[in-house]
Design an enzyme around this catalytic site. Sequence first.
Site, PDB file in Angstrom:
ATOM      1  N   GLU A 175       0.767   3.431   1.865  1.00  0.00           N
ATOM      2  CA  GLU A 175       2.034   4.310   3.177  1.00  0.00           C
ATOM      3  C   GLU A 175       3.216   3.287   3.474  1.00  0.00           C
ATOM      4  O   GLU A 175       4.371   3.480   3.889  1.00  0.00           O
ATOM      5  CB  GLU A 175       1.424   4.378   4.558  1.00  0.00           C
ATOM      6  CG  GLU A 175      -0.516   4.365   4.804  1.00  0.00           C
ATOM      7  CD  GLU A 175      -1.411   4.098   4.003  1.00  0.00           C
ATOM      8  OE1 GLU A 175      -2.835   4.266   3.969  1.00  0.00           O
ATOM      9  OE2 GLU A 175      -0.808   3.321   2.601  1.00  0.00           O
ATOM     10  N   CYS A 177      -6.013   1.622   5.967  1.00  0.00           N
ATOM     11  CA  CYS A 177      -6.187  -0.038   6.571  1.00  0.00           C
ATOM     12  C   CYS A 177      -6.496  -0.468   8.067  1.00  0.00           C
ATOM     13  O   CYS A 177      -5.095   0.142   8.192  1.00  0.00           O
ATOM     14  CB  CYS A 177      -6.493  -0.471   5.448  1.00  0.00           C
ATOM     15  SG  CYS A 177      -4.142  -1.797   5.253  1.00  0.00           S
ATOM     16  N   TRP A 184     -17.585   9.444 -37.134  1.00  0.00           N
ATOM     17  CA  TRP A 184     -16.729   9.925 -35.701  1.00  0.00           C
ATOM     18  C   TRP A 184     -16.955  11.131 -35.859  1.00  0.00           C
ATOM     19  O   TRP A 184     -16.572  12.139 -36.458  1.00  0.00           O
ATOM     20  CB  TRP A 184     -15.371   9.012 -36.727  1.00  0.00           C
ATOM     21  CG  TRP A 184     -14.460  10.038 -35.566  1.00  0.00           C
ATOM     22  CD1 TRP A 184     -13.670  10.729 -35.878  1.00  0.00           C
ATOM     23  CD2 TRP A 184     -13.945   9.316 -34.515  1.00  0.00           C
ATOM     24  NE1 TRP A 184     -12.844  10.747 -35.235  1.00  0.00           N
ATOM     25  CE2 TRP A 184     -12.724   9.822 -33.882  1.00  0.00           C
ATOM     26  CE3 TRP A 184     -14.300   7.558 -34.132  1.00  0.00           C
ATOM     27  CZ2 TRP A 184     -12.666   9.243 -33.193  1.00  0.00           C
ATOM     28  CZ3 TRP A 184     -13.806   7.218 -33.211  1.00  0.00           C
ATOM     29  CH2 TRP A 184     -12.820   8.022 -32.466  1.00  0.00           C
ATOM     30  N   ARG A 203      -5.111   1.576 -28.066  1.00  0.00           N
ATOM     31  CA  ARG A 203      -3.695   0.976 -28.444  1.00  0.00           C
ATOM     32  C   ARG A 203      -2.983   2.586 -29.069  1.00  0.00           C
ATOM     33  O   ARG A 203      -1.984   2.094 -29.728  1.00  0.00           O
ATOM     34  CB  ARG A 203      -4.706   0.848 -29.826  1.00  0.00           C
ATOM     35  CG  ARG A 203      -4.919  -0.310 -29.942  1.00  0.00           C
ATOM     36  CD  ARG A 203      -5.841  -0.862 -31.664  1.00  0.00           C
ATOM     37  NE  ARG A 203      -6.798   0.206 -32.261  1.00  0.00           N
ATOM     38  CZ  ARG A 203      -8.028   0.121 -32.019  1.00  0.00           C
ATOM     39  NH1 ARG A 203      -8.558  -0.431 -31.238  1.00  0.00           N
ATOM     40  NH2 ARG A 203      -8.868   1.063 -32.497  1.00  0.00           N
ATOM     41  N   ASP A 246     -19.690   0.152 -35.737  1.00  0.00           N
ATOM     42  CA  ASP A 246     -18.269   0.451 -35.679  1.00  0.00           C
ATOM     43  C   ASP A 246     -17.505  -0.770 -35.515  1.00  0.00           C
ATOM     44  O   ASP A 246     -16.609  -0.080 -35.981  1.00  0.00           O
ATOM     45  CB  ASP A 246     -18.129   0.993 -34.935  1.00  0.00           C
ATOM     46  CG  ASP A 246     -19.598   2.734 -34.749  1.00  0.00           C
ATOM     47  OD1 ASP A 246     -19.748   3.057 -35.517  1.00  0.00           O
ATOM     48  OD2 ASP A 246     -19.366   3.127 -33.244  1.00  0.00           O
ATOM     49  N   GLY A 298     -24.656   1.934 -27.538  1.00  0.00           N
ATOM     50  CA  GLY A 298     -24.715   2.920 -28.163  1.00  0.00           C
ATOM     51  C   GLY A 298     -25.766   4.412 -27.584  1.00  0.00           C
ATOM     52  O   GLY A 298     -26.020   4.087 -26.658  1.00  0.00           O
ATOM     53  N   GLU A 300     -19.243   3.033 -23.818  1.00  0.00           N
ATOM     54  CA  GLU A 300     -19.002   3.621 -24.866  1.00  0.00           C
ATOM     55  C   GLU A 300     -20.112   4.127 -26.344  1.00  0.00           C
ATOM     56  O   GLU A 300     -19.984   4.702 -26.759  1.00  0.00           O
ATOM     57  CB  GLU A 300     -17.791   3.600 -25.233  1.00  0.00           C
ATOM     58  CG  GLU A 300     -17.061   3.730 -24.485  1.00  0.00           C
ATOM     59  CD  GLU A 300     -15.015   3.688 -24.987  1.00  0.00           C
ATOM     60  OE1 GLU A 300     -15.151   3.076 -26.435  1.00  0.00           O
ATOM     61  OE2 GLU A 300     -14.079   3.439 -24.995  1.00  0.00           O
ATOM     62  N   LEU A 340     -12.142  -1.993 -29.013  1.00  0.00           N
ATOM     63  CA  LEU A 340     -12.296  -1.384 -28.007  1.00  0.00           C
ATOM     64  C   LEU A 340     -10.766  -1.982 -26.924  1.00  0.00           C
ATOM     65  O   LEU A 340     -10.759  -2.041 -25.529  1.00  0.00           O
ATOM     66  CB  LEU A 340     -13.494  -2.239 -26.496  1.00  0.00           C
ATOM     67  CG  LEU A 340     -14.784  -1.600 -27.286  1.00  0.00           C
ATOM     68  CD1 LEU A 340     -15.676  -2.509 -27.158  1.00  0.00           C
ATOM     69  CD2 LEU A 340     -15.639  -0.369 -27.556  1.00  0.00           C
ATOM     70  N   HIS A 379       0.769  -1.547  -0.262  1.00  0.00           N
ATOM     71  CA  HIS A 379      -0.033  -0.069  -0.363  1.00  0.00           C
ATOM     72  C   HIS A 379       0.865   1.278   0.115  1.00  0.00           C
ATOM     73  O   HIS A 379       2.000   1.165   0.414  1.00  0.00           O
ATOM     74  CB  HIS A 379      -1.018   0.319   0.795  1.00  0.00           C
ATOM     75  CG  HIS A 379      -2.372  -0.529   1.051  1.00  0.00           C
ATOM     76  ND1 HIS A 379      -3.011  -1.140   1.736  1.00  0.00           N
ATOM     77  CD2 HIS A 379      -1.906  -1.948   0.517  1.00  0.00           C
ATOM     78  CE1 HIS A 379      -3.905  -2.196   2.021  1.00  0.00           C
ATOM     79  NE2 HIS A 379      -3.437  -2.644   0.651  1.00  0.00           N
TER      80      HIS A 379
END
Length: 354
Positions: A54, A81, A176, A213, A206, A292, A290, A210, A52
Amino acid sequence: MDRPSERFMQRCFDLARLGAGTTSPNPLVGAVLVHDRRIIGEGYHQAYGQAHAEVNAVASVLPADTHLIPHSTLYVSLEPCDIHGNTPPCTRLILDQKIPRVVISYIDHSPGVDGAGVARLREAGVEVVVGLLGKEGEELSLPRNTFVRQNRPYVILKFAQSKAGIFAPPENRQLWLSNDYSKRLTHRWRSEVDAVLVGANTAIADNPQLTNRYYFGRSPRRIVLDRLGNLPHSLALFDGKEPTLVYSEKKSTPEPSNNVRYHHLTFDGQMARNLLASLAGQKISLLMVEGGIKTLQAFIQAGLWDEARVFLADRYVPEGRKAPVLPEPPVKTYPLGKDELLFFRNPLQSLNLH
């Protein structure tokens, strides 16, 4: 609190964000250790299952400065925690190192923490301050606190529209709208979330990959809503390069590859809620939707969204289908070349966490 204290906490936030895309379903957390207004150590939670913030902050202290640790203040963006999960509790580290003062921005609402870390430290005599830059700390921790308190992923809606509010052509084909800055930013966001979701119509129109890149880091899991279970396996979503989850009322047989899994989902008024519960069960805590239009509207109508990122394109489109309408105005606007990025928050979901 004075301005130097705020700067130290802001440094915690900046460090925390370096873990975006690698810590989920754990939160983003940053920590700095300060002696006499000098940072002697700093760190952040770098990856799920690893040390973590810390721990990394203390470990970064140079040997010449270790004697200063019991005389320093630890700033941390989220409550330390007090439970033993993949790593020992951070409260134990703070007490073992005899750190006398801890400043926290926001409380971690995870089961077993949720104020217990603060209580343990105070019982041991540590001075604990809670709430420094609390609004910023709350926003940084929203994905984690949404996941643990509502048993669902934190939902980000992402879409583009023209200045006249056009989302897509009248027919089901690709349009686009946004520019290259927007494309690169979208791929950065994909590197930071656990999964990206589209509906069947978007998958056909499309044929999106997804994947990430155009930015550093990994690609998310891909999710497609295919009610009839008849999407062609030639689509890029089924290329097997990244895991794909298909939610359908019918099961596809055979599955197109080892990296594609089908899940049953009833497409009724509870579709969005049931889908999110299923994703939470798979430790998906950060979801970007994303498209439609119908898919986005399903989440908006159910009220099951947390933020929306809308690209407003500097482009005239004479006709087409209208973009989804969000119930509140944007809280922030950013320039992106000739385009704009509008940032929305769902105020009802923020209220659910208090």
